[in-house]
Design an enzyme around this catalytic site. Structure first.
Site, mmCIF file in Angstrom:
data_model
loop_
_atom_site.group_PDB
_atom_site.id
_atom_site.type_symbol
_atom_site.label_atom_id
_atom_site.label_comp_id
_atom_site.label_asym_id
_atom_site.label_seq_id
_atom_site.Cartn_x
_atom_site.Cartn_y
_atom_site.Cartn_z
ATOM 1 C CD GLN A 126 14.565 -16.424 34.710
ATOM 2 O OE1 GLN A 126 14.140 -16.405 35.853
ATOM 3 N NE2 GLN A 126 15.704 -17.016 34.388
ATOM 4 C CE LYS A 129 18.083 -14.136 36.571
ATOM 5 N NZ LYS A 129 17.769 -15.028 37.688
ATOM 6 C CE LYS A 141 11.604 -18.233 39.013
ATOM 7 N NZ LYS A 141 13.077 -18.364 38.928
ATOM 8 C CG ASP A 181 13.283 -20.149 41.968
ATOM 9 O OD1 ASP A 181 14.178 -19.509 41.410
ATOM 10 O OD2 ASP A 181 12.704 -19.720 42.994
ATOM 11 C CB THR A 225 22.631 -20.965 40.164
ATOM 12 O OG1 THR A 225 21.747 -21.529 39.201
ATOM 13 C CG2 THR A 225 22.198 -19.563 40.484
ATOM 14 C CB SER A 393 18.503 -24.006 32.042
ATOM 15 O OG SER A 393 18.210 -24.545 33.310
HETATM 16 P P1 NDP Z 1 16.481 -23.774 47.456
HETATM 17 O O1 NDP Z 1 15.065 -24.068 47.732
HETATM 18 O O2 NDP Z 1 17.381 -24.864 47.032
HETATM 19 O O3 NDP Z 1 17.154 -23.056 48.707
HETATM 20 C C1 NDP Z 1 16.658 -21.875 49.230
HETATM 21 C C2 NDP Z 1 17.408 -21.545 50.502
HETATM 22 O O4 NDP Z 1 17.002 -20.243 50.954
HETATM 23 C C3 NDP Z 1 17.086 -22.502 51.647
HETATM 24 O O5 NDP Z 1 18.176 -22.579 52.502
HETATM 25 C C4 NDP Z 1 15.903 -21.815 52.307
HETATM 26 O O6 NDP Z 1 15.739 -22.177 53.668
HETATM 27 C C5 NDP Z 1 16.282 -20.359 52.188
HETATM 28 N N1 NDP Z 1 15.055 -19.550 52.097
HETATM 29 C C6 NDP Z 1 14.039 -19.688 51.216
HETATM 30 N N2 NDP Z 1 13.069 -18.790 51.447
HETATM 31 C C7 NDP Z 1 13.476 -18.092 52.511
HETATM 32 C C8 NDP Z 1 12.917 -17.025 53.248
HETATM 33 N N3 NDP Z 1 11.716 -16.504 52.927
HETATM 34 N N4 NDP Z 1 13.643 -16.524 54.276
HETATM 35 C C9 NDP Z 1 14.862 -17.054 54.583
HETATM 36 N N5 NDP Z 1 15.437 -18.050 53.932
HETATM 37 C C10 NDP Z 1 14.758 -18.565 52.917
HETATM 38 O O7 NDP Z 1 16.445 -22.584 46.352
HETATM 39 P P2 NDP Z 1 17.609 -22.144 45.356
HETATM 40 O O8 NDP Z 1 18.925 -22.277 45.999
HETATM 41 O O9 NDP Z 1 17.339 -22.782 44.060
HETATM 42 O O10 NDP Z 1 17.258 -20.585 45.171
HETATM 43 C C11 NDP Z 1 17.770 -19.567 46.022
HETATM 44 C C12 NDP Z 1 17.653 -18.216 45.334
HETATM 45 O O11 NDP Z 1 18.386 -18.238 44.103
HETATM 46 C C13 NDP Z 1 16.228 -17.791 44.942
HETATM 47 O O12 NDP Z 1 16.139 -16.384 45.024
HETATM 48 C C14 NDP Z 1 16.142 -18.227 43.485
HETATM 49 O O13 NDP Z 1 15.147 -17.505 42.786
HETATM 50 C C15 NDP Z 1 17.545 -17.857 43.017
HETATM 51 N N6 NDP Z 1 17.993 -18.534 41.811
HETATM 52 C C16 NDP Z 1 18.035 -19.899 41.734
HETATM 53 C C17 NDP Z 1 18.502 -20.508 40.594
HETATM 54 C C18 NDP Z 1 18.686 -21.981 40.515
HETATM 55 O O14 NDP Z 1 19.269 -22.446 39.507
HETATM 56 N N7 NDP Z 1 18.269 -22.757 41.473
HETATM 57 C C19 NDP Z 1 18.876 -19.709 39.401
HETATM 58 C C20 NDP Z 1 18.880 -18.300 39.616
HETATM 59 C C21 NDP Z 1 18.428 -17.741 40.777
HETATM 60 P P3 NDP Z 1 14.563 -23.216 54.080
HETATM 61 O O15 NDP Z 1 15.035 -24.549 53.594
HETATM 62 O O16 NDP Z 1 14.461 -23.102 55.545
HETATM 63 O O17 NDP Z 1 13.321 -22.753 53.367
#
Ligand code: NDP
Length: 461
Positions: A126, A129, A141, A181, A225, A393
């Protein structure tokens, strides 16, 4: 005897390599078993070698030793009572990694896999970034090993209130500003903000971002994002004479980042044929129906396999990692860390992938990244590609300070501009430091130089 230019370069390289290797060995000893954190540090250290060769001043003043050690790591107990009256205890974390260019800023993750290594890797990434966005935000974080899946609304609220009761001692609009997140979206942010407001007794909207529109949130934050990911990748594609229009795209995950990456890619004329959750993936050759995915995930909180009940022509496959076997032009990993290993990378390449854009944080292993770069696949690293979320943000914080709200179009325009700048900065640094087309090196160096300059100015603190 005069030393030749190539000998000087050799000596500089040797000095830089020894410096970086010695530091990495110390970090390994000091953080045993923290594999994700060590992976993130290794990637940065390796890509900074050209900086130390060109500007040895950055090897002085302990910049690297200090930037790899969090300013503070807070670990706390989070007790709460479930719907059956049973006391449950989770562990809460907040890493305040670096505040050289602004208050700590970074999301909260609620997922059973959360531990100190995961939080430290995310907080470390972070720093760079946030610097890349050009906005004044430091790196932080946090999160908990709490699993929101299957919990009632009441349980989520009680957990969030307990979590914030402790976290509120360490955050504030000018100190540390959390956001969402994995596992933390609008609902959780609302409960967290409510509890902060109640304890602090004042309306400090800028203490957390990703808020609802009714109480200080920013338009476009929800989309930022995912949209930002696609804006970055479109820049990268255009630079090679390619485009989203007419291409086939695979997006992993079906959460916040994935949903809005799918939306923007489709708006730009791509066909997104697959997305997933942690149980499995769906393949829809006609293009994913996003209204169905939004309803299942944003409203009903159901599993992605339910998609085929509404669209029987689509296919559901158990196991989410197999999604990378689907042929595509563009792959957007938007779920979690290390979801593309070397085998998935090989499959993607065999099937003709042209570009990878990391919407998630560190979704590709170091070996996978090396292979993509070797094979000349366009590769956009997470730090740069997914920075749109934290950028908006920061725009939410600006609007809170000014006590006004920008329109969707205004924020979207700023987001586009920021993503374009991040791309250009990364390209410029990759060329200037002798690694053209390597955006991993370019983004890491661009972020590092900004933070290092501020750290030098502040003295040894
Ligand atoms: P969400 O919780 O909204 O969604 C996460 C998605 O990934 C879900 O579909 C989830 O499935 C799947 N997932 C989570 N963990 C696992 C795992 N161990 N194996 C397989 N699938 C998994 O999170 P976000 O969309 O917010 O975040 C997704 C990624 O983006 C992360 O790496 C986060 O750090 C990164 N990110 C997010 C930002 C944001 O603004 N939200 C900003 C920058 C980066 P299930 O529902 O089954 O758990």
């Amino acid at each position: 005897m005069k030393t030749s230019e190539s000998e000087i370069i050799h000596i500089q390289q040797h000095a830089a390599e020894k410096y970086v290797n010695d530091i990495y060995e110390t970090i390994k000893q000091r953080n045993p078993n923290e594999n994700e954190f060590l992976q993130a540090v290794k990637e940065i250290l390796d890509s900074l070698l050209p900086v130390f060769m060109k500007h040895p001043k950055y090897m002085e003043n302990g910049i690297l030793e200090r930037i790899t050690e969090p300013e503070r790591l807070i670990i706390f107990r989070v007790p709460w009572v479930d719907d059956n009256g049973k006391v449950r205890v989770n562990r809460g974390f907040r890493v305040q990694f670096n505040s050289s260019i602004g208050p700590y800023k970074g999301g909260l993750r609620f997922h059973p896999t959360v531990n100190a290594s995961i939080i430290k890797f995310l907080g470390f990434e972070q720093i760079f970034k946030n610097a890349l966005t050009g906005l004044p935000i430091g790196g932080g974080k946090g999160g908990s090993d709490f699993d929101p899946k299957g919990k009632s609304d009441g349980e989520i609220m009680r957990f969030c209130q307990s979590f914030m009761t402790e976290l509120c001692n360490y955050i504030g609009p000018d100190v540390d500003v959390p956001a969402g997140d994995i596992g933390v979206s609008a609902r959780e942010i609302g409960y967290l903000f409510g509890q902060y407001k109640r304890i602090r007794g004042g309306y400090q909207a800028g203490v957390i971002t990703g808020k609802g529109l009714a109480y200080g949130g920013s338009l476009t934050r929800k989309e930022a994002t995912g949209y930002g990911t696609v804006y970055f990748v479109e820049e990268m594609l255009n630079n090679s004479g390619l485009t989203f229009k007419g291409s086939t795209v695979v997006v992993s995950g079906s959460g916040n980042v994935s949903i809005y990456a799918i939306e923007k890619a489709a708006q730009l004329g791509a066909t997104v044929v697959a997305c997933s959750d942690s149980n499995g993936y769906i393949y829809d050759p006609l293009g994913i129906n996003l209204s169905t995915v939004k309803r299942l995930k944003e409203v009903e909180r159901k599993r992605i396999k339910e998609y085929i009940n509404v669209h029987p022509h689509a296919k559901y496959v158990e196991g989410c990692s197999n999604i990378w076997a689907i042929p595509c032009d563009i792959a957007l990993p938007c779920a979690t860390q290390n979801e593309i290993d070397i085998n998935s990378a090989k499959l993607l390449i065999e099937n003709g992938v042209k570009a990878i854009g990391e919407g998630a944080n560190m979704p590709s292993t170091l070996e996978a990244i090396e292979l993509f770069l070797q094979q000349k696949v366009l590769f956009g690293p997470g730090k740069a590609v997914n920075a749109g979320g934290v950028a908006v943000s920061a725009l939410e914080m600006s609007q809170n300070s000014m006590r006004l709200s920008w329109t969707f179009e205004e924020v979207d325009e700023k987001l586009k501009e920021i993503m374009k700048n991040i791309y250009q900065k990364s390209v410029k640094c990759s060329e200037e430091f002798g690694h053209p087309n390597n955006l991993v090196v370019g983004a890491n160096i661009a972020g590092f130089l900004t933070v290092a300059e501020a750290m030098l100015a502040h003295g040894i603190i």
